[in-house]
Scaffold this active site. Structure first.
Site, PDB file in Angstrom:
ATOM      1  N   LYS A   1       3.716  -9.645  -4.768  1.00 10.47           N
ATOM      2  CA  LYS A   1       3.653  -8.419  -5.571  1.00 10.47           C
ATOM      3  C   LYS A   1       4.179  -8.656  -6.972  1.00 10.47           C
ATOM      4  O   LYS A   1       5.180  -9.349  -7.157  1.00 10.47           O
ATOM      5  CB  LYS A   1       4.518  -7.322  -4.927  1.00 10.47           C
TER       6      LYS A   1
ATOM      7  N   GLY B   1      -0.238   0.512  -8.704  1.00  8.22           N
ATOM      8  CA  GLY B   1      -1.682   0.740  -8.596  1.00  8.22           C
ATOM      9  C   GLY B   1      -2.444  -0.389  -7.928  1.00  8.22           C
ATOM     10  O   GLY B   1      -3.652  -0.510  -8.104  1.00  8.22           O
ATOM     11  N   GLY B   2      -1.748  -1.230  -7.199  1.00 13.75           N
ATOM     12  CA  GLY B   2      -2.422  -2.292  -6.456  1.00 13.75           C
ATOM     13  C   GLY B   2      -2.734  -3.538  -7.273  1.00 13.75           C
ATOM     14  O   GLY B   2      -3.235  -4.526  -6.737  1.00 13.75           O
TER      15      GLY B   2
ATOM     16  N   ARG C   1      16.965  16.343   3.735  1.00 17.96           N
ATOM     17  CA  ARG C   1      16.642  17.766   3.924  1.00 17.96           C
ATOM     18  C   ARG C   1      16.064  17.935   5.318  1.00 17.96           C
ATOM     19  O   ARG C   1      15.876  16.975   6.059  1.00 17.96           O
ATOM     20  CB  ARG C   1      15.590  18.207   2.894  1.00 17.96           C
TER      21      ARG C   1
END
Length: 449
Positions: free
Chosen positions: A159, A165-166, A292
């Site tokens: 990566k 965005g790939g 939450r």
């Protein structure tokens, strides 16, 4: 003095859910609402109601000054934020507490930490939660890359450190591809982001989304209430959730649940939280923590018998956890269908007037909804209008009951996602519990083709 009046800083089914729990505890409720929600069920049922602005959420349900003013005017001693809107806004939590109003939620510092992806991952690692294995930082030398990839096991993903965005991402299946793919990813990253830096992580090709419900008292005591499988998703939006996960054994559930509970105890966590993981081939990998109440909390309530909203209110009131870990029993199976006002297969929103409404009923069938005949669903907010939650002694019985409940439930005047849920319950993969986070989107594509 304990909590005697709660302001509900939310709308729709969750506002109604909080109102019901509060009333069962002998606590008064104050509903806040936009002008678009003046006729909403939570507004009708609350003890007091305060209009806080026009339809736009920015000017009403996200309007901190208006909510605090409403709480002060109505003399509330606590605020429950529900989910969405301001529920994970650390600044809002701080403002609430600065006004000597009890915040029915986690400590603001924990909301802030877990809301920051980098800080959350770092904190999770320090607390002993399993992370996606990979390089500690940038990898530029192919030899170093090979060593890391061999340690964590193929396939790996390369990566771009500055990516998104790939772009600058390459999945590598074997060692002989690694050097070439590292160069390609670096070149793409340089072209797209001006930075050729790459790092390596374990590639999860077809994971499930499994999350653990946790509760802490803020004093170093914490429990887990089992897991939920939320893998049936479209565009990262959950569609159907079930508890327990059809894929986990009791031993895995206990082991992973205790890791989560211990992490929360170390953190001194207060209130309800959900720790989300990707799961593949027996491995759990931390994604994020939601500080939450979750939309899908009713499936946990069904299999544990614990009222999570009541527990939130108790904890905020300085009371201890109402149940110890060894007192918790997990029984049966529960499934929740999120019912949205939208086309069931194109997903185009379908707001408008509900001309007829008949909620499903019967043993172990629960509908959380603010719908009624004559109600106009406003176009300004999330399209979820109801949650259908069904419990059974086992998964097969639960599915049979859910099919019957979906047949019985009627919402006329608008399109809903009920037909989607009915079709999902005819698919062998769903019936067998054999699905991943990619399954629903792939199935929808083949259905359209």
């Amino acid at each position: 003095m304990g909590i005697s009046r709660i302001l509900i800083a939310n709308r729709g089914e969750i506002a109604l859910r909080i109102h019901r729990a509060a009333h069962e505890m002998g606590i008064e409720t104050v509903a806040v609402h936009s002008t678009a929600d003046a006729e909403a069920m939570h507004v009708r049922l609350a003890d007091h109601a305060v209009c806080i602005g026009p339809p736009s959420a920015t000017e009403s349900y996200l309007n901190v000054a208006a909510i605090i003013s409403a709480a002060e005017v109505a003399q509330c001693d606590a605020i429950h934020p529900g989910y969405g809107f301001l529920s994970e806004n650390a600044k809002f939590a701080e403002i609430v507490e600065a006004h000597d109003i009890k915040w029915i939620g986690p400590k603001p510092g924990h909301i802030r930490t877990m809301g920051d992806k980098v800080a959350a991952k770092q904190t999770a690692g320090e607390l002993g939660l399993p992370l996606v294995p990979g390089s500690d930082g940038a990898v530029s030398d192919p030899e170093e890359g090979r060593k890391i990839a061999t340690e964590i096991g193929y396939p790996v993903i390369i990566k771009a450190a500055s990516g998104g965005g790939g772009r600058g991402m390459k999945v590598c299946e074997s060692e002989d591809q690694l050097e070439t793919l590292m160069k390609q990813a670096g070149s793409e990253a340089k072209a797209a982001f001006g930075d050729a830096t790459v790092y390596i992580e374990k590639y999860l090709g077809n994971p499930r989304h499994i999350e653990f419900q946790v509760f802490g008292d803020g004093e170093g005591n914490a429990i887990h209430l089992g897991e939920r499988d939320c893998s049936l998703q479209r565009r990262h939006q959950k569609v159907l959730e079930e508890a327990p996960s059809p894929i986990l054994s009791d031993d895995e559930r206990h082991r992973m649940g205790m890791i989560c509970a211990d992490a929360m105890a170390k953190m001194g966590y207060r209130g309800a939280g959900t720790i989300e993981f990707l799961w593949e081939d027996g491995g759990f990998y931390f994604i994020e923590m939601n500080t939450r109440l979750q939309v899908e909390h009713p499936v946990t309530e069904a299999i544990t018998g614990v009222d999570l909203v009541r527990e939130q209110i108790r904890i905020a009131d300085g009371k201890p956890l109402s149940v110890a870990q060894d007192e918790l029993e997990f029984n049966g199976h529960a499934i929740e269908c999120r019912i949205n006002a939208e086309d069931p297969f194109t997903f185009a929103p379908s707001p408008g007037k509900v001309t007829y409404y008949h909620p499903a009923g019967g043993m172990h069938v629960r509908v959380d909804s603010g719908l009624y005949a004559g109600y106009s669903i406003p176009p300004y907010y999330d399209s979820m209008i109801a949650k259908l939650i069904v419990y059974g002694r086992n998964r097969e019985g639960c599915i049979m009951r859910l099919r019957r409940a979906l047949e019985e439930m009627v919402v006329e005047g608008v399109k809903t996602s009920i037909p989607l849920h009915q079709e999902l319950l005819r698919q062998d993969d769903v019936l067998n519990g054999d699905y991943s986070i990619k399954w629903l989107e792939e199935w929808l594509e083949t259905r359209e083709a």
